[in-house]
Scaffold this motif. Structure first.
Motif, PDB file in Angstrom:
ATOM      1  N   ARG A 158     -12.644   8.810   9.460  1.00  0.00           N
ATOM      2  CA  ARG A 158     -11.987   8.113  10.560  1.00  0.00           C
ATOM      3  C   ARG A 158     -11.403   9.072  11.581  1.00  0.00           C
ATOM      4  O   ARG A 158     -10.534   8.691  12.378  1.00  0.00           O
ATOM      5  CB  ARG A 158     -10.877   7.205  10.016  1.00  0.00           C
ATOM      6  N   ALA A 159     -11.862  10.321  11.587  1.00  0.00           N
ATOM      7  CA  ALA A 159     -11.275  11.335  12.470  1.00  0.00           C
ATOM      8  C   ALA A 159     -11.336  10.919  13.933  1.00  0.00           C
ATOM      9  O   ALA A 159     -10.341  11.023  14.667  1.00  0.00           O
ATOM     10  CB  ALA A 159     -11.975  12.674  12.263  1.00  0.00           C
ATOM     11  N   LEU A 176      -1.686   3.935  12.953  1.00  0.00           N
ATOM     12  CA  LEU A 176      -1.050   5.224  12.722  1.00  0.00           C
ATOM     13  C   LEU A 176       0.227   5.035  11.921  1.00  0.00           C
ATOM     14  O   LEU A 176       0.932   4.036  12.065  1.00  0.00           O
ATOM     15  CB  LEU A 176      -0.713   5.889  14.057  1.00  0.00           C
ATOM     16  N   ILE A 186      -8.848   8.127  14.654  1.00  0.00           N
ATOM     17  CA  ILE A 186      -7.468   8.613  14.657  1.00  0.00           C
ATOM     18  C   ILE A 186      -7.162   9.367  15.943  1.00  0.00           C
ATOM     19  O   ILE A 186      -6.103   9.180  16.557  1.00  0.00           O
ATOM     20  CB  ILE A 186      -7.227   9.512  13.422  1.00  0.00           C
ATOM     21  N   ILE A 229      -4.274  15.969  10.264  1.00  0.00           N
ATOM     22  CA  ILE A 229      -4.188  16.071  11.727  1.00  0.00           C
ATOM     23  C   ILE A 229      -2.728  16.120  12.162  1.00  0.00           C
ATOM     24  O   ILE A 229      -2.347  16.934  13.022  1.00  0.00           O
ATOM     25  CB  ILE A 229      -4.924  14.891  12.387  1.00  0.00           C
ATOM     26  N   ALA A 230      -1.890  15.276  11.549  1.00  0.00           N
ATOM     27  CA  ALA A 230      -0.471  15.267  11.903  1.00  0.00           C
ATOM     28  C   ALA A 230       0.200  16.585  11.527  1.00  0.00           C
ATOM     29  O   ALA A 230       1.043  17.102  12.275  1.00  0.00           O
ATOM     30  CB  ALA A 230       0.222  14.099  11.209  1.00  0.00           C
ATOM     31  N   GLU A 249      -5.537  11.517   8.506  1.00  0.00           N
ATOM     32  CA  GLU A 249      -4.391  11.464   9.423  1.00  0.00           C
ATOM     33  C   GLU A 249      -3.312  12.465   9.027  1.00  0.00           C
ATOM     34  O   GLU A 249      -2.708  13.107   9.884  1.00  0.00           O
ATOM     35  CB  GLU A 249      -3.810  10.048   9.429  1.00  0.00           C
ATOM     36  N   GLN A 250      -3.075  12.624   7.728  1.00  0.00           N
ATOM     37  CA  GLN A 250      -2.035  13.540   7.275  1.00  0.00           C
ATOM     38  C   GLN A 250      -2.333  14.965   7.720  1.00  0.00           C
ATOM     39  O   GLN A 250      -1.438  15.694   8.158  1.00  0.00           O
ATOM     40  CB  GLN A 250      -1.909  13.487   5.755  1.00  0.00           C
ATOM     41  N   LEU A 279      -4.362   8.445  18.810  1.00  0.00           N
ATOM     42  CA  LEU A 279      -3.362   9.408  19.262  1.00  0.00           C
ATOM     43  C   LEU A 279      -3.383   9.546  20.781  1.00  0.00           C
ATOM     44  O   LEU A 279      -2.324   9.646  21.417  1.00  0.00           O
ATOM     45  CB  LEU A 279      -3.614  10.766  18.606  1.00  0.00           C
ATOM     46  N   THR A 333       3.539   9.783  12.352  1.00  0.00           N
ATOM     47  CA  THR A 333       2.541  10.292  13.287  1.00  0.00           C
ATOM     48  C   THR A 333       2.770   9.744  14.680  1.00  0.00           C
ATOM     49  O   THR A 333       2.662  10.470  15.678  1.00  0.00           O
ATOM     50  CB  THR A 333       1.126   9.910  12.805  1.00  0.00           C
ATOM     51  N   ASP A 334       3.096   8.465  14.753  1.00  0.00           N
ATOM     52  CA  ASP A 334       3.349   7.828  16.044  1.00  0.00           C
ATOM     53  C   ASP A 334       4.498   8.520  16.777  1.00  0.00           C
ATOM     54  O   ASP A 334       4.413   8.851  17.963  1.00  0.00           O
ATOM     55  CB  ASP A 334       3.665   6.348  15.827  1.00  0.00           C
TER      56      ASP A 334
END
Length: 527
Positions: free
Chosen positions: A141-142, A112, A145, A205-206, A202-203, A149, A116-117
Motif C-alpha cells: 500500500r506504499a 492514516l 499511503i 514511512i512515518a 505506514e510505520q 500523506l 502519522t496524520d
C-alpha cells in the motif's frame, strides 16, 4: 400477441446480445463445471434473436416509420455520452484528490494513523519523496499511503520513477536497490536525506519522516589510517553500500585521522572502527580511550585474524573479543556433514536492537564476542548483552594456525568455545555529562566483511547492521503504530464452492440486474 411480439423485438435483440456476452464470460472466467450454463446462455440468445427477427420490428416498413426520430436518438445518445464522461471525470478527481473518503472498516485499515496524520500535518518545510520502483509499481500500500500523506499536507509531495528507466536519477540519488523511497527535507539549516528500502508500511514511512524532522543529522566518525574497510570504495571488498545505508538514516559519515587531531570532535555522535588491520599508535589509542572513558559511544567491527590491538578497547566495558573463528557443522545432501567457517545466523538475544528482528544474517570468518554478565536493562549499572549466536553444533575454534594451514584441520577441543557462540554484543550504561545523564552505547561484531559491498545485501545483513548503528547513535523515537487488520469470519470453502460463488456474484446477479433494468426501461418507454 402479434403486436406484443413486434413491440418487444428490439428488446429481444438486446437480450440476445446480453446472453452472448455473459455466456462468453462464463466460458472464459469459470471454465470448470459450468458448461451447461454456457450452453443455456447461447441457446437462450439464439431463441431471443430468432424471435426478434420474426417479430417484424426490423422490417423496412418499421425502420422507415422510426426514421423521423433519427435526430432525437442522436441527441439522446450524445447527452448520455456526455453524462458518462462527466461522471468518469468526477470519479477520477475524487479518487486522485481524496475529496470524499470514508473508511467503513472498524479498525480504519484504509486511513492514516493519528500519529502519522499529526506528523505530516505539522511539517514546517517541504518534504519530497522520490519513489524508485521496479516496473514503476511500489509494493503493498506504499503508493496509497504516500497519496494520503500528500493530501494531508501541501508541503508533502511525491514522485514515482521506474528504477530501470530513470538511470540518471538512480545514479544522482545513490539508489542501489529497487523499491526505494528517497526522502528530502528542505530544512533552511541544511537539506536532510533519508532512504527507505524493502518494507514500506505506514510505520516505516512515518519513522523515516520523524528522523528528518526531529533532529539535526547525527555525525559518525570512522577511524582511518590503520588498514580499515574503505567506505569510499564501490568494489566488492569496499564498504560504499554501508556508507550509503548509514547516510540514508540521516547520519553524516566523516573520516577521522586521529594522528592529525587533538582527539574525537565534540560533535561526534559515535565513532566506528571498521575492520582495522594494524596496531594503533599509542597516542591514537589514548585518544580513543579518553573518548570512551568520557562516555563516548562506539561501533566496533573486527576481523578474526587481524593484528590490531583495537580489539582490546571494549574489554574494559565487559565485552571480550576472543581470537577465534566460529566453525559450524553443515549438512549437505551430497557431501554429507562438512565444516564451514561462514555461519548462517538466525538466533538473537533479547535487546532493543533485535526486538522483533527475525531475519537471517550471514558472516564470513567471524570471531567469538563474549560479554560478561552484569547489570540489567534500565538499572543504574551497565548492561552487557549478546546480540547474535551461531548454531548449536558450532564452536569457536582457537587454533587458527591449524584451521588456516595448507591442510586445514578443526575439531572441538579443550580451549575452544562451546556453541552456540555469541558473535556480537551490546553495551550501555548511564553516564554523567555535566548536569545531565546520557546513555553510553557500544556494539561489537566479530566480523566486518558481512557488511562489505559483496555481502551487505545478503539476506538481512544490512538491516541488522543499521539497527545496531542506529541504536548506538541514539536513534530518534520510533513511531509505533498498532497493526490494523480486518476482523474476518472464516469459512473453509472447497474449489467447487468458490467457483459457484464467483459465478453467482460475477455472472448471474449482474446479468439479472441488467436484464431487469432493460425490461423496466423498455416498459416505461412503451407507455
Amino acid at each position: 400477441m402479434k403486436n406484443l411480439l413486434r413491440n418487444s423485438g428490439p428488446l429481444l435483440a438486446v437480450f440476445a446480445l446480453v446472453q452472448v456476452v455473459f455466456g462468453v464470460l462464463s466460458w472464459k472466467l469459470v471454465r470448470s463445471g459450468v458448461d451447461y450454463v454456457v450452453i443455456i446462455h447461447f441457446v437462450s440468445a439464439a431463441v431471443c434473436l430468432l424471435l426478434s427477427l420474426f417479430s417484424g420490428a426490423f422490417s423496412p416498413r418499421e425502420l422507415r416509420r422510426h426514421s423521423g426520430n433519427f435526430f432525437w436518438h442522436v441527441s439522446s445518445a450524445v447527452y448520455s455520452l456526455l453524462f458518462v464522461v462527466v461522471l468518469v471525470l468526477a470519479n477520477m478527481f475524487v479518487l486522485r484528490h481524496e475529496v470524499l473518503r470514508y473508511d467503513a472498516t472498524e479498525a480504519k485499515v484504509f486511513s492514516l494513523a493519528e500519529q502519522t496524520d499529526k506528523l505530516v500535518s505539522g511539517l514546517k518545510y517541504s518534504l519530497t519523496v522520490r519513489a524508485f520502483a521496479i516496473n514503476g509499481v511500489l509494493p503493498g500500500r506504499a503508493a496509497e499511503i504516500l497519496t494520503l500523506l500528500s493530501v494531508r499536507s501541501s508541503k508533502f509531495t511525491w514522485e514515482l520513477y521506474d528504477v530501470e528507466k530513470e538511470l540518471l536519477l538512480v545514479e544522482k540519488y545513490g539508489i542501489t536497490e529497487g523499491n526505494t523511497l528517497h526522502f528530502t527535507y528542505a530544512d533552511p539549516t541544511g537539506e536532510r536525506v533519508v532512504k527507505l528500502s524493502g518494507v514500506m508500511a505506514e510505520q516505516h514511512i512515518a519513522s523515516a519522516i520523524l528522523k528528518l524532522v526531529s533532529s539535526a543529522p547525527r555525525v559518525l566518525y570512522y577511524i582511518s589510517g590503520y588498514g580499515e574497510g574503505n567506505l569510499e570504495s564501490a568494489g566488492e571488498g569496499g564498504y560504499s553500500f554501508l556508507r550509503e545505508g548509514i547516510e540514508g538514516e540521516n547520519v553524516a559519515v566523516r573520516r577521522l585521522v586521529l594522528s592529525d587531531t587533538q582527539g574525537i570532535p565534540d560533535d561526534a555522535s559515535a565513532i566506528m572502527l571498521l575492520g582495522l588491520e594494524k596496531r594503533l599508535l599509542p597516542a591514537v589509542r589514548r585518544k580513543i580511550e579518553r573518548y570512551l572513558d568520557n562516555g563516548g559511544s562506539a561501533i566496533f567491527m573486527f576481523e578474526p585474524r587481524s593484528e590490531t590491538d583495537a580489539s582490546e578497547l571494549p574489554r574494559k566495558f565487559g565485552i571480550n573479543f576472543i581470537s577465534s573463528v566460529v566453525v559450524d557443522m553443515l549438512n549437505d545432501a551430497q557431501a554429507g556433514v562438512a565444516l564451514g567457517v561462514q555461519p548462517v545466523v538466525s538466533r538473537y538475544g533479547p535487546h532493543v536492537i533485535t526486538g522483533g528482528f527475525t531475519g537471517t544474517t550471514v558472516y564470513s570468518t567471524v570471531a567469538a564476542i563474549v560479554p560478561e554478565k552484569d547489570g540489567q536493562p534500565g538499572s543504574t549499572e551497565r548492561h552487557v548483552a549478546p546480540l547474535a549466536f551461531s548454531g548449536d553444533q558450532s564452536w569457536g575454534e582457537t587454533d587458527l594456525g591449524g584451521l588456516f594451514s595448507e591442510e586445514p584441520q578443526a575439531a572441538e577441543g579443550e580451549g575452544d568455545i562451546k556453541g552456540p557462540v555469541p558473535i556480537a554484543a551490546a553495551y550501555d550504561a548511564p553516564v554523567k555529562k555535566g548536569e545531565s545523564t546520557v546513555s553510553q552505547r557500544m556494539v561489537v561484531f566479530g566480523d566486518s566483511d558481512f557488511v562489505s559491498n559483496v555481502n551487505i545485501n545478503l539476506l538481512f545483513n544490512k538491516d541488522f547492521a543499521l539497527n545496531a548503528i542506529n541504536w548506538v547513535l541514539g536513534d530518534v523515537e520510533k513511531v509505533t503504530l498498532r497493526a490494523r487488520t480486518f476482523r474476518p469470519s472464516e469459512v473453509a470453502l472447497g474449489g467447487a464452492e468458490i467457483r459457484e460463488m464467483f459465478f453467482l456474484t460475477s455472472i448471474v446477479l449482474p446479468e439479472l440486474l441488467l436484464l431487469t433494468g432493460l425490461s423496466v426501461w423498455w416498459l416505461r418507454k412503451r407507455r
